[in-house]
Design a protein around this motif. Structure first.
Motif, PDB file in Angstrom:
ATOM      1  N   PRO A  31     -68.076  16.763  12.705  1.00  0.00           N
ATOM      2  CA  PRO A  31     -66.908  16.485  13.537  1.00  0.00           C
ATOM      3  C   PRO A  31     -67.256  15.970  14.922  1.00  0.00           C
ATOM      4  O   PRO A  31     -66.537  15.117  15.469  1.00  0.00           O
ATOM      5  N   ALA A  32     -68.348  16.444  15.516  1.00  0.00           N
ATOM      6  CA  ALA A  32     -68.733  15.939  16.835  1.00  0.00           C
ATOM      7  C   ALA A  32     -69.046  14.452  16.788  1.00  0.00           C
ATOM      8  O   ALA A  32     -68.718  13.708  17.722  1.00  0.00           O
ATOM      9  N   ALA A  33     -69.655  14.006  15.685  1.00  0.00           N
ATOM     10  CA  ALA A  33     -69.954  12.580  15.527  1.00  0.00           C
ATOM     11  C   ALA A  33     -68.670  11.775  15.370  1.00  0.00           C
ATOM     12  O   ALA A  33     -68.539  10.667  15.904  1.00  0.00           O
ATOM     13  N   VAL A  34     -67.720  12.327  14.636  1.00  0.00           N
ATOM     14  CA  VAL A  34     -66.430  11.652  14.478  1.00  0.00           C
ATOM     15  C   VAL A  34     -65.716  11.578  15.825  1.00  0.00           C
ATOM     16  O   VAL A  34     -65.183  10.522  16.214  1.00  0.00           O
ATOM     17  N   ALA A  35     -65.709  12.684  16.556  1.00  0.00           N
ATOM     18  CA  ALA A  35     -64.989  12.736  17.834  1.00  0.00           C
ATOM     19  C   ALA A  35     -65.579  11.791  18.875  1.00  0.00           C
ATOM     20  O   ALA A  35     -64.841  11.242  19.705  1.00  0.00           O
ATOM     21  N   HIS A  45     -68.609  25.096   3.297  1.00  0.00           N
ATOM     22  CA  HIS A  45     -69.176  24.339   2.184  1.00  0.00           C
ATOM     23  C   HIS A  45     -69.082  22.821   2.344  1.00  0.00           C
ATOM     24  O   HIS A  45     -69.407  22.096   1.428  1.00  0.00           O
ATOM     25  N   TYR A  46     -68.624  22.353   3.501  1.00  0.00           N
ATOM     26  CA  TYR A  46     -68.589  20.917   3.786  1.00  0.00           C
ATOM     27  C   TYR A  46     -69.234  20.652   5.143  1.00  0.00           C
ATOM     28  O   TYR A  46     -69.277  21.546   5.996  1.00  0.00           O
ATOM     29  N   PRO A  47     -69.680  19.413   5.394  1.00  0.00           N
ATOM     30  CA  PRO A  47     -70.303  19.103   6.684  1.00  0.00           C
ATOM     31  C   PRO A  47     -69.384  19.333   7.872  1.00  0.00           C
ATOM     32  O   PRO A  47     -69.884  19.537   8.995  1.00  0.00           O
ATOM     33  N   TRP A  48     -68.092  19.277   7.653  1.00  0.00           N
ATOM     34  CA  TRP A  48     -67.148  19.463   8.756  1.00  0.00           C
ATOM     35  C   TRP A  48     -66.730  20.933   8.920  1.00  0.00           C
ATOM     36  O   TRP A  48     -65.924  21.256   9.791  1.00  0.00           O
ATOM     37  N   GLY A  49     -67.260  21.826   8.105  1.00  0.00           N
ATOM     38  CA  GLY A  49     -66.878  23.219   8.210  1.00  0.00           C
ATOM     39  C   GLY A  49     -67.351  23.849   9.507  1.00  0.00           C
ATOM     40  O   GLY A  49     -68.461  23.578   9.986  1.00  0.00           O
ATOM     41  N   VAL A  50     -66.524  24.702  10.075  1.00  0.00           N
ATOM     42  CA  VAL A  50     -66.903  25.356  11.322  1.00  0.00           C
ATOM     43  C   VAL A  50     -68.163  26.182  11.092  1.00  0.00           C
ATOM     44  O   VAL A  50     -68.309  26.879  10.088  1.00  0.00           O
ATOM     45  N   GLY A  51     -69.117  26.051  12.000  1.00  0.00           N
ATOM     46  CA  GLY A  51     -70.386  26.751  11.883  1.00  0.00           C
ATOM     47  C   GLY A  51     -71.476  25.959  11.196  1.00  0.00           C
ATOM     48  O   GLY A  51     -72.659  26.252  11.376  1.00  0.00           O
ATOM     49  N   THR A  91     -71.209  23.139  14.243  1.00  0.00           N
ATOM     50  CA  THR A  91     -69.834  22.691  14.480  1.00  0.00           C
ATOM     51  C   THR A  91     -68.966  23.830  15.001  1.00  0.00           C
ATOM     52  O   THR A  91     -68.988  24.946  14.466  1.00  0.00           O
ATOM     53  N   THR A  92     -68.206  23.546  16.026  1.00  0.00           N
ATOM     54  CA  THR A  92     -67.305  24.525  16.630  1.00  0.00           C
ATOM     55  C   THR A  92     -65.851  24.173  16.337  1.00  0.00           C
ATOM     56  O   THR A  92     -65.532  23.054  15.910  1.00  0.00           O
ATOM     57  N   ALA A  93     -64.989  25.126  16.589  1.00  0.00           N
ATOM     58  CA  ALA A  93     -63.555  24.865  16.454  1.00  0.00           C
ATOM     59  C   ALA A  93     -63.127  23.734  17.386  1.00  0.00           C
ATOM     60  O   ALA A  93     -62.296  22.891  17.018  1.00  0.00           O
ATOM     61  N   GLU A  94     -63.693  23.691  18.572  1.00  0.00           N
ATOM     62  CA  GLU A  94     -63.351  22.629  19.524  1.00  0.00           C
ATOM     63  C   GLU A  94     -63.752  21.259  18.971  1.00  0.00           C
ATOM     64  O   GLU A  94     -63.027  20.272  19.168  1.00  0.00           O
ATOM     65  N   ASP A  95     -64.887  21.191  18.291  1.00  0.00           N
ATOM     66  CA  ASP A  95     -65.311  19.931  17.671  1.00  0.00           C
ATOM     67  C   ASP A  95     -64.283  19.461  16.648  1.00  0.00           C
ATOM     68  O   ASP A  95     -63.944  18.267  16.580  1.00  0.00           O
ATOM     69  N   LEU A  96     -63.810  20.388  15.847  1.00  0.00           N
ATOM     70  CA  LEU A  96     -62.861  20.032  14.792  1.00  0.00           C
ATOM     71  C   LEU A  96     -61.534  19.565  15.370  1.00  0.00           C
ATOM     72  O   LEU A  96     -60.954  18.579  14.896  1.00  0.00           O
TER      73      LEU A  96
END
Length: 323
Positions: A108-112, A146-152, A156-161
């Motif tokens: 998600p950070a890369a997407v953001a 279980h996915y690359p975008w999953g928190v942790g 990955t953080t909630a803020e990233d998502l």
């Protein structure tokens, strides 16, 4: 096994609302009311088989598409759903399915930060050119790992998502593409994250989705659970989080370990009693045989339950109602 909540007294079916109609409203249905029924299936032929087995035309047809390789929007798949009177729902997955859970390129950070902007913009333009009503479900089950975008996953953080979600939506807006934005999570499970920090806000979400599976004795992580046991605590939390319409965006039961037909009837009772906007059956033979018609009695049970509670139109937002 019956639901933890005693099933409602079955009532005679009245004149059902057309499940495929579009409601120009952003609110869900009231408790004890009719429910839209949808399906996730491999292809249009499987959608037709589901409709025939259940005796009801789906109001929503779902499928999946990964970002790897930057594939275009599948307008033919969306057309096939629309031709059947259903809203197409694409679960849009930022990953390479062959790459495992940790994929920094799709985090998600890369997407953001804009790493995938060219692809997202091109996809948005294709959706705009198609021109129909599309429900788009990116970053699904983000509370799980279980996915690359999953928190942790990969830090990955909630803020990233939240930032990734709002960034993708902003790109669609800049390209003049509008969809039904579907934010969805998995049922609560050990190690899963809390929902509230992940939620991007009512201004960025149209529908809220919940995924849950009764694996019974078919899988090691199963154990037969009634619809209320499986879904109830998670629905409680979502109902406190937002007033947006709530759907079961993926739900199914295995047949090993209990009475699948009874489980299906209890599921529709729960959805009606909870005022859910829709139930989307995951009609695939994957980790287990989740298909509704396995066994045939389960499909008949869904048809009877739909006739009992009635079918509802989907709560498509007013801004999309003219399409």
């Amino acid at each position: 096994m019956t639901s933890a909540r005693p099933p409602r007294q079955r009532r005679a079916a009245g004149a059902a609302l057309a499940a495929t109609a579009l409601l120009a409203s952003a609110s869900g249905c009231a408790g004890g009311g009719p429910v839209a029924v949808g399906v996730v299936a491999d292809d249009p032929a499987a959608v037709d088989a589901f409709a025939g087995a259940a005796g009801t035309a789906p109001a929503l047809v779902g499928w999946y598409q990964a970002w790897a390789g930057e594939p275009g929007f599948d307008a033919a798949r969306a057309d096939a759903a629309a031709a059947r009177g259903a809203v197409p729902m694409l679960t849009w997955e930022p990953w390479d399915p062959a790459g495992g859970a940790a994929q920094p390129a799709y985090a998600p950070a890369a997407v953001a930060r804009g790493d995938h902007d060219a692809y997202v913009r091109a996809f948005a333009r294709q959706v705009r050119a198609w021109g129909g009503v599309l429900a788009l479900r990116p970053f699904h089950e983000q509370d799980a790992d279980h996915y690359p975008w999953g928190v942790g996953v990969g830090g990955t953080t909630a803020e990233d998502l939240v930032a990734a979600w709002r960034h993708v939506r902003a790109l669609f807006a800049e390209e003049g593409a509008d969809v039904v934005w579907v934010w969805s999570v998995n049922v609560h499970a050990p190690g899963g994250a809390a929902y509230a920090p992940l939620y991007p806000g009512d201004d960025a979400v149209d529908w809220v989705g919940l995924d849950g599976y009764n694996a019974g004795d078919a899988l090691p992580w199963g154990g037969w659970r009634s619809p209320e046991e499986l879904l109830g605590p998670s629905l409680d939390d979502l109902e406190e989080l937002t007033d947006r319409p709530v759907l079961l965006t993926e739900v199914a039961s295995a047949e090993q370990g209990g009475d699948k037909a009874a489980w299906v009837g209890d599921l529709l009772d729960l959805a009606s009693d909870r005022g859910l906007a829709g139930v989307v059956w995951f009609d695939l033979d994957k980790e287990a045989d989740w298909r509704l018609a396995s066994p045939p009695e389960a499909a008949r049970a869904l048809g009877a339950a739909v006739a009992d509670v009635g079918t509802a139109p989907l709560p498509v937002p007013e801004r999309l109602g003219e399409r």
